[in-house]
Design a protein around this motif. Sequence first.
Motif, PDB file in Angstrom:
ATOM      1  N   PHE A  96       0.974  -1.174  -0.171  1.00 61.73           N
ATOM      2  CA  PHE A  96      -0.408   0.094  -0.042  1.00 61.73           C
ATOM      3  C   PHE A  96       0.882   0.811   0.302  1.00 61.73           C
ATOM      4  O   PHE A  96       1.736   1.294   0.121  1.00 61.73           O
ATOM      5  N   THR A  98       0.314   5.557   1.807  1.00 63.76           N
ATOM      6  CA  THR A  98      -0.177   5.352   2.874  1.00 63.76           C
ATOM      7  C   THR A  98       0.980   7.395   2.860  1.00 63.76           C
ATOM      8  O   THR A  98       1.516   7.441   2.491  1.00 63.76           O
ATOM      9  N   ILE A  99      -0.783   8.206   3.305  1.00 66.75           N
ATOM     10  CA  ILE A  99      -0.108   9.419   2.716  1.00 66.75           C
ATOM     11  C   ILE A  99      -0.888  10.372   4.029  1.00 66.75           C
ATOM     12  O   ILE A  99      -1.786  10.418   4.231  1.00 66.75           O
ATOM     13  N   LYS A 124      -0.171   2.625  -9.134  1.00 71.89           N
ATOM     14  CA  LYS A 124      -0.281   1.366  -9.828  1.00 71.89           C
ATOM     15  C   LYS A 124      -0.541   2.090 -11.551  1.00 71.89           C
ATOM     16  O   LYS A 124       0.193   1.383 -12.420  1.00 71.89           O
ATOM     17  N   ASP A 153       5.391  13.355  -3.764  1.00 69.10           N
ATOM     18  CA  ASP A 153       6.613  13.335  -2.673  1.00 69.10           C
ATOM     19  C   ASP A 153       7.377  11.433  -3.337  1.00 69.10           C
ATOM     20  O   ASP A 153       8.251  11.148  -2.967  1.00 69.10           O
ATOM     21  N   PHE A 154       7.209  11.240  -4.694  1.00 70.26           N
ATOM     22  CA  PHE A 154       7.419   9.900  -4.450  1.00 70.26           C
ATOM     23  C   PHE A 154       7.664  10.221  -6.160  1.00 70.26           C
ATOM     24  O   PHE A 154       8.341   9.463  -6.616  1.00 70.26           O
ATOM     25  N   HIS A 155       7.634  12.010  -6.670  1.00 75.64           N
ATOM     26  CA  HIS A 155       8.700  11.678  -7.654  1.00 75.64           C
ATOM     27  C   HIS A 155       8.359  11.244  -9.277  1.00 75.64           C
ATOM     28  O   HIS A 155       9.051  10.743  -9.304  1.00 75.64           O
TER      29      HIS A 155
ATOM     30  N   VAL B  79      15.839  16.674  -0.451  1.00 80.17           N
ATOM     31  CA  VAL B  79      14.648  16.190  -2.292  1.00 80.17           C
ATOM     32  C   VAL B  79      14.272  15.342  -1.827  1.00 80.17           C
ATOM     33  O   VAL B  79      13.081  15.053  -2.844  1.00 80.17           O
ATOM     34  N   VAL B  80      14.640  14.204  -1.455  1.00 80.45           N
ATOM     35  CA  VAL B  80      14.121  12.536  -1.291  1.00 80.45           C
ATOM     36  C   VAL B  80      12.680  12.602  -0.454  1.00 80.45           C
ATOM     37  O   VAL B  80      11.384  12.075  -1.028  1.00 80.45           O
ATOM     38  N   PRO B  82       9.749  15.624   0.015  1.00 81.17           N
ATOM     39  CA  PRO B  82      10.295  17.584   0.324  1.00 81.17           C
ATOM     40  C   PRO B  82       9.216  17.344   1.035  1.00 81.17           C
ATOM     41  O   PRO B  82       9.340  18.779   0.705  1.00 81.17           O
ATOM     42  N   SER B  95       5.056  10.478   3.588  1.00 81.01           N
ATOM     43  CA  SER B  95       4.167   9.470   2.070  1.00 81.01           C
ATOM     44  C   SER B  95       5.742   8.063   2.411  1.00 81.01           C
ATOM     45  O   SER B  95       6.181   8.096   2.012  1.00 81.01           O
ATOM     46  N   VAL B  97       5.044   3.639   1.344  1.00 79.45           N
ATOM     47  CA  VAL B  97       5.040   2.683   0.875  1.00 79.45           C
ATOM     48  C   VAL B  97       5.294   1.134   1.865  1.00 79.45           C
ATOM     49  O   VAL B  97       6.170   1.551   2.820  1.00 79.45           O
ATOM     50  N   THR B 120       9.942   2.865   0.651  1.00 79.55           N
ATOM     51  CA  THR B 120       9.521   4.183   0.599  1.00 79.55           C
ATOM     52  C   THR B 120      10.823   4.511  -0.281  1.00 79.55           C
ATOM     53  O   THR B 120      10.556   5.348  -1.288  1.00 79.55           O
ATOM     54  N   MET B 123      11.120   3.145  -4.006  1.00 75.01           N
ATOM     55  CA  MET B 123      10.379   3.842  -4.719  1.00 75.01           C
ATOM     56  C   MET B 123      10.421   5.439  -5.558  1.00 75.01           C
ATOM     57  O   MET B 123      10.759   5.502  -6.588  1.00 75.01           O
ATOM     58  N   LYS B 124      10.965   6.243  -5.073  1.00 73.65           N
ATOM     59  CA  LYS B 124      11.455   7.221  -4.689  1.00 73.65           C
ATOM     60  C   LYS B 124      12.733   7.240  -5.951  1.00 73.65           C
ATOM     61  O   LYS B 124      12.744   7.909  -6.649  1.00 73.65           O
ATOM     62  N   ASN B 127      11.709   6.201  -9.629  1.00 76.73           N
ATOM     63  CA  ASN B 127      10.881   7.114  -9.852  1.00 76.73           C
ATOM     64  C   ASN B 127      11.865   8.284 -10.774  1.00 76.73           C
ATOM     65  O   ASN B 127      11.652   9.004 -11.378  1.00 76.73           O
ATOM     66  N   ILE B 128      13.385   8.191  -9.877  1.00 80.93           N
ATOM     67  CA  ILE B 128      13.775   9.274 -10.159  1.00 80.93           C
ATOM     68  C   ILE B 128      14.843   9.226 -11.559  1.00 80.93           C
ATOM     69  O   ILE B 128      15.074   9.583 -12.462  1.00 80.93           O
ATOM     70  N   MET B 130      14.769   6.201 -13.091  1.00 89.45           N
ATOM     71  CA  MET B 130      14.055   5.374 -13.931  1.00 89.45           C
ATOM     72  C   MET B 130      15.002   4.480 -14.530  1.00 89.45           C
ATOM     73  O   MET B 130      14.884   4.389 -15.924  1.00 89.45           O
ATOM     74  N   PHE B 154       3.121  -2.816  -7.688  1.00 87.76           N
ATOM     75  CA  PHE B 154       3.410  -1.777  -8.006  1.00 87.76           C
ATOM     76  C   PHE B 154       3.210  -1.512  -9.483  1.00 87.76           C
ATOM     77  O   PHE B 154       3.680  -0.497  -9.876  1.00 87.76           O
ATOM     78  N   HIS B 155       4.077  -2.383 -10.499  1.00 84.27           N
ATOM     79  CA  HIS B 155       3.373  -2.223 -11.824  1.00 84.27           C
ATOM     80  C   HIS B 155       5.074  -1.200 -12.131  1.00 84.27           C
ATOM     81  O   HIS B 155       5.094  -1.105 -13.066  1.00 84.27           O
ATOM     82  N   LEU B 156       6.152  -1.777 -11.614  1.00 86.15           N
ATOM     83  CA  LEU B 156       6.514  -1.066 -11.486  1.00 86.15           C
ATOM     84  C   LEU B 156       8.102  -1.443 -13.039  1.00 86.15           C
ATOM     85  O   LEU B 156       8.336  -2.564 -13.145  1.00 86.15           O
ATOM     86  N   ASP B 157       8.725  -1.063 -13.878  1.00 89.84           N
ATOM     87  CA  ASP B 157       9.140  -0.918 -14.719  1.00 89.84           C
ATOM     88  C   ASP B 157      10.628  -1.411 -14.723  1.00 89.84           C
ATOM     89  O   ASP B 157      11.036  -0.553 -15.856  1.00 89.84           O
TER      90      ASP B 157
END
Lengths: 305, 305
Positions: A96, A98-99, A124, A153-155, B79-80, B82, B95, B97, B120, B123-124, B127-128, B130, B154-157
């Motif tokens: 999950f 959560t925020i 997702k 927050d998750f960029h 930065v991480v 914010p 925020s 995970v 968490t 994930m950040k 996303n930054i 990629m 979370f279907h991350l690529d």
Amino acid sequence: MGALHEGHISLMRQAAAENTDVFVSIYVNPTQFGVNEDLDSYPKTWQEDMDKLQALNKELNGQTGSGRITAVFAPITKVVYPTLPPSSEITGPGSFVTITPLGSLLEGASRPVFFRGVATVCMKLFNIVMPERVYFGQKDVQQTVVIKRMVKDFHLDTDVKIGPTEREADGLALSSRNVYLGARRREVGVVLSRALKAAEKKYLQGKRLRADILWPANEVSSSKMMEQDDLPPSKRARVEVDYISLADPDTMEEIEVVDASKGAILSGAIKMLPLEEPQEREDCGLGGGAVTVRLIDNIILQPIK
Amino acid sequence: MGALHEGHISLMRQAAAENTDVFVSIYVNPTQFGVNEDLDSYPKTWQEDMDKLQALNKELNGQTGSGRITAVFAPITKVVYPTLPPSSEITGPGSFVTITPLGSLLEGASRPVFFRGVATVCMKLFNIVMPERVYFGQKDVQQTVVIKRMVKDFHLDTDVKIGPTEREADGLALSSRNVYLGARRREVGVVLSRALKAAEKKYLQGKRLRADILWPANEVSSSKMMEQDDLPPSKRARVEVDYISLADPDTMEEIEVVDASKGAILSGAIKMLPLEEPQEREDCGLGGGAVTVRLIDNIILQPIK
């Protein structure tokens, strides 16, 4: 979540005006419904939804420079939640987002799993579709604040766009749940938007203190509640106020004074209680007037430069 | 998290062999440390780390067909994280995970915020940056399982690649925390890898029952504990076993029987207690032997076809 109405369609129009390809996601996300909430009774209207999307594409085809609805993403739950069956319990297992505390205030106070479910499913969906822009309606204002926070927050590499709330002529905000109201509760339900309008007026007249802004909203809703309580059960539609809120636009925390350079969010939730004595041939809405219908609405108090 | 050792370098070598451009992230993530954990004392070795990366790039420059360390991503915390300052409390705001129950078992049982912080921040970072592939060491085996679960759910690529644990000649797994051991505790600390090796041997000999696999591990660790307890405080290094686990490779839940077609994860954690009587001129390690050092290690029991 499907059950498309003009509010959704107007968001898609906006998306088509600003993009070449619009992906529509239709998915009734189980993790944002609590154990005793209305997941099973949430309206499912697949064929009507598809008809509306086709009608929209016909309309968009007539416009030069406009994008199209390119795809509908309507996954099954095993795709969205591949590992564990989704849990509706706040202590349940799963992966999950959560925020907090943002997700625990206001709508999150009465629905503890709601924003966890919303943030999780949007993370997702965003990762699957990888959209340049995502469109949300202002109607669910706290949701828009949660999503903007999650993106920051998750960029996440996407722009969050908010489309205005679509309304009936008398001001009632469009909602998939309105089909449960029926004529009698529909008429009384407009009290929420009227109450918020009365408060907004005070802000526009220059008031900045919480008490000065909120009293007309409380006045409008209380007098409507009393008016209905005085009617006989065969004629009345009873209403309860969940909250009327004046909150910071970034944190959704209640504020005592509006900082006019930031603005504020005025929001409210009411419950339309079940009809006590439905009349013969009365339009009682889907469900025969037996289900409580919770309505939410909001107005952004815009920053004043 | 910096404090680079040969385990990290070997992961980067693997990444350079499989990619053109390797991004190294160096960030001591506060949200994976609990309130009373060793965030402040975690070794920070920026200049040494940069020297090691430059030496590695020199080595890679000599190889045709190999990638390079292209960038080091070493963000500041603002930065991480914010929006809100990162919280180290399990009920703290932010925020996050969460991956449960996976993140609450084993390492998560003694460190409740640990895997929330890891998931968490990853994930950040994902996303930054990629990245097409992300590289983690098998040394932190539960972390690899959590990250693989997060990527799936979370279907991350991105592809999750796991590099083998680097070890000293006698079997001790490399860890940034080993610098705190000193000679006396260093010697006793090898008991963990020996205990796990003894258990692995039983699996390779065909044993499948938990009791049959784990007893030699418990035997090796208990006799080492007793041996040390019998020595005088001036000579001994006392050790406590946190856990020896035989777990399902996907869920990390304890199992009674190994399904040989799936394999299993054998893992353990021990605490090297502070030296009671450090001797003059003794090599007591960073911190003078006064801090408890927790060591973890694991062996994957490979599926047998």
